[in-house]
Design an enzyme around this catalytic site. Sequence first.
Site, PDB file in Angstrom:
ATOM      1  CG  HIS A 111      18.229  43.452  -5.819  1.00 50.23           C
ATOM      2  ND1 HIS A 111      18.010  42.611  -6.880  1.00 50.23           N
ATOM      3  CD2 HIS A 111      17.428  42.995  -4.813  1.00 50.23           C
ATOM      4  CE1 HIS A 111      17.126  41.688  -6.547  1.00 50.23           C
ATOM      5  NE2 HIS A 111      16.751  41.904  -5.292  1.00 50.23           N
TER       6      HIS A 111
ATOM      7  CG  ASP B 227      19.811  42.415  -9.692  1.00 49.78           C
ATOM      8  OD1 ASP B 227      20.616  42.487  -8.745  1.00 49.78           O
ATOM      9  OD2 ASP B 227      18.598  42.626  -9.564  1.00 49.78           O
TER      10      ASP B 227
ATOM     11  CB  SER C  15      16.209  38.808  -4.436  1.00 47.57           C
ATOM     12  OG  SER C  15      15.050  39.472  -4.864  1.00 47.57           O
TER      13      SER C  15
END
Length: 286
Positions: free
Chosen positions: A104, A134, A212
């Site tokens: 993402h 992911d 992230s």
Amino acid sequence: MKRTICCCALLGFLAGCAAATAESGKSVAVVPAEPEMEAGTENGGLGQLDFRRVVKDAKARVFPAVMFIKCLRESHESGKKISQEISGSGVIISPDGEALTNWHVVDKAIDVRCLLFNGQALDAEVLGSDKDTDLALLQLDLPEDSDPLPCADLGDSTALKEGDFVMAMGAPWGLSRSVSIGIVSCRKRYLPDHSEYSLWLQTDAAISPGNSGGPLVNTDGEVVGINTRGVMIGGDMGFAIPSNTIRFVADQLREHGKVDWSWTGLQLQPLKDFNRDIYFEADEGV
């Protein structure tokens, strides 16, 4: 006769102490002696372990491999081109510039720029990505005369136990080169609609937007997860992709650029469903 003399002498000594105390107007506190302990038995045998040193050494092994990533994303929603800047984190896993981050972070990116530990900025190519787990694999565009880059080793996430200390590294809110520390709260966390192919590592190390793609590191200085999800309210619950899942997915991305998952179309129901109060009289099956 001797016993009587000893008792009288002891009583006389105690009486003298009491008189001296009363005369001085001060109270005397009797402090019990602490039991002697053998070297190394304090704190469950960790008396000689300097935890600060352990954390410092583990951080030093991985921190130089952590990257700040900024992407330019383009989309054509609502019939018009929209450009957006997205930032995240990553970690270098090979001396020639192979790196991991989240899907993402680089999704729909037309330009990926990475800031290394030494202040060097490099472009990166997305070798492959997988939405279901992911994860994304990057290749840094290194100059021809570039020295080998510092890189991190992938550890064994199955060796983790609840309560083990871990560190989350990355760039929360765009603040590069940040570290937070916590413990493994759950080693095999199931998240509905997000656990089709892998379970999650749950930790209370702070994982904020921008973390992230950064590494979750154990006290041996190994990457045991990639930070992916966090709770905005409270900030005491984050989730990382286990390193054993990363190792499998990275091999697929390196070879094919994607992961071809199989899906049977079946949904399983527990034999004992606490939420719906359904209990089947069976010891096996689904």
